[in-house]
Design an enzyme around this catalytic site. Sequence first.
Site, PDB file in Angstrom:
ATOM      1  N   GLY A 162       0.809  -1.211   0.000  1.00 19.42           N
ATOM      2  CA  GLY A 162       0.000   0.000   0.000  1.00 19.42           C
ATOM      3  C   GLY A 162       0.843   1.262   0.000  1.00 19.42           C
ATOM      4  O   GLY A 162       2.009   1.239  -0.375  1.00 19.42           O
ATOM      5  N   GLY A 166       5.080   4.530  -8.914  1.00 18.15           N
ATOM      6  CA  GLY A 166       5.839   3.298  -9.118  1.00 18.15           C
ATOM      7  C   GLY A 166       4.918   2.085  -9.084  1.00 18.15           C
ATOM      8  O   GLY A 166       4.994   1.192  -9.941  1.00 18.15           O
ATOM      9  N   HIS A 167       4.018   2.050  -8.094  1.00 15.05           N
ATOM     10  CA  HIS A 167       3.077   0.921  -8.009  1.00 15.05           C
ATOM     11  C   HIS A 167       2.147   0.897  -9.233  1.00 15.05           C
ATOM     12  O   HIS A 167       1.809  -0.166  -9.739  1.00 15.05           O
ATOM     13  CB  HIS A 167       2.208   1.039  -6.747  1.00 15.05           C
ATOM     14  CG  HIS A 167       2.974   0.915  -5.467  1.00 15.05           C
ATOM     15  ND1 HIS A 167       3.225   1.987  -4.644  1.00 15.05           N
ATOM     16  CD2 HIS A 167       3.545  -0.152  -4.875  1.00 15.05           C
ATOM     17  CE1 HIS A 167       3.905   1.576  -3.589  1.00 15.05           C
ATOM     18  NE2 HIS A 167       4.119   0.294  -3.702  1.00 15.05           N
ATOM     19  N   ARG A 210       8.405   5.275   1.324  1.00  8.94           N
ATOM     20  CA  ARG A 210       9.087   5.878   2.481  1.00  8.94           C
ATOM     21  C   ARG A 210       9.615   7.285   2.173  1.00  8.94           C
ATOM     22  O   ARG A 210      10.035   7.982   3.102  1.00  8.94           O
ATOM     23  CB  ARG A 210      10.236   4.975   2.936  1.00  8.94           C
ATOM     24  CG  ARG A 210       9.763   3.654   3.550  1.00  8.94           C
ATOM     25  CD  ARG A 210      10.922   2.817   4.058  1.00  8.94           C
ATOM     26  NE  ARG A 210      10.481   1.697   4.879  1.00  8.94           N
ATOM     27  CZ  ARG A 210      10.469   0.422   4.485  1.00  8.94           C
ATOM     28  NH1 ARG A 210      10.856   0.104   3.264  1.00  8.94           N
ATOM     29  NH2 ARG A 210      10.069  -0.539   5.305  1.00  8.94           N
TER      30      ARG A 210
END
Length: 294
Positions: free
Chosen positions: A31, A36-37, A199
């Site tokens: 999540g 990028g995801h 992050r």
Amino acid sequence: MLTLHTAADLKSAVHTAREAGREIVLVPTMGALHAGHLSLVELAQAGRVLGGETGPRLPFVIVSVFVNPLQFGVGEDFDRYPRTLEADAKLLEGAGADVLFAPDVDEVYPQGQAEANHKKAGKAAEILEGHARPGHFDGMLTVVARLFDLAEPNRAVFGAKDAQQLFLVRQMAAQDYPGLLVQAAPTVREASGLAMSSRNRFLSTDDLRAANTLNRALRQAVLELEAGAPASEVLNAHKLQLEADAPQAKLDYLQLVSANDFEPVSENFHGSAILLIAAKIGETRLIDNLEVLI
Ligand code: PAF
């Protein structure tokens, strides 16, 4: 898009999709989704032509969102890991995913975490991230295997940014999931070259400057290696330079490994390699890598 929370609902949706001739594609995530995801989802949707078939089957794309406690060590950022399910659902809906699978911990480990079917990641997991984060890869493979067992995908998509993870997942898949294709999606980067990561949101402006310095060093080192400079000289010079240029970054490793077996390369190595970097900036651990042909 269906949002599902239980293993039973997921299995039933997969069954229906398979009956309809769809290719089942899994994109495992924790999540806090970003561009990028979404590139993983795009690759999942792109489909593939299967050997012997006349054309690609329509992919049925399942994105799992689960922050897996088994892959976080004591003192790591499990509690602080960003959880943004509502925003994730909106992004996935917009990207056209078929299923968001967001189970809770009891659904993933119904016998309890201690009784889960624990995987052992093996030798390639002892260095680099595995050395810095003991047990991390065992926990990662444990949840990935569980997700593979639940979704029974034909294909699974992972980001190339986590190069060691990708290597270990491919190793496990080759052994335990024959027929499953593990696809790598290229790392998506900010305009500065910094690899996108859930992050990054924790980085202050100063931290970001240090992160960009690390990224520049990685790119420069690749150029030097590809120009034929000896690996040990290149790596040592950049480690020293980084201490001077980004003192707030605690460099963990800058290491060249063979892409074939993830073993650190010897001085006379020729072939396809990966240069990996990891550093802690403040409380935030960042990793990145680039392919190198030497
Ligand atoms: O790369 C990640 O986000 C995680 O390690 C994964 C593969 C989703 C397993 O929890």
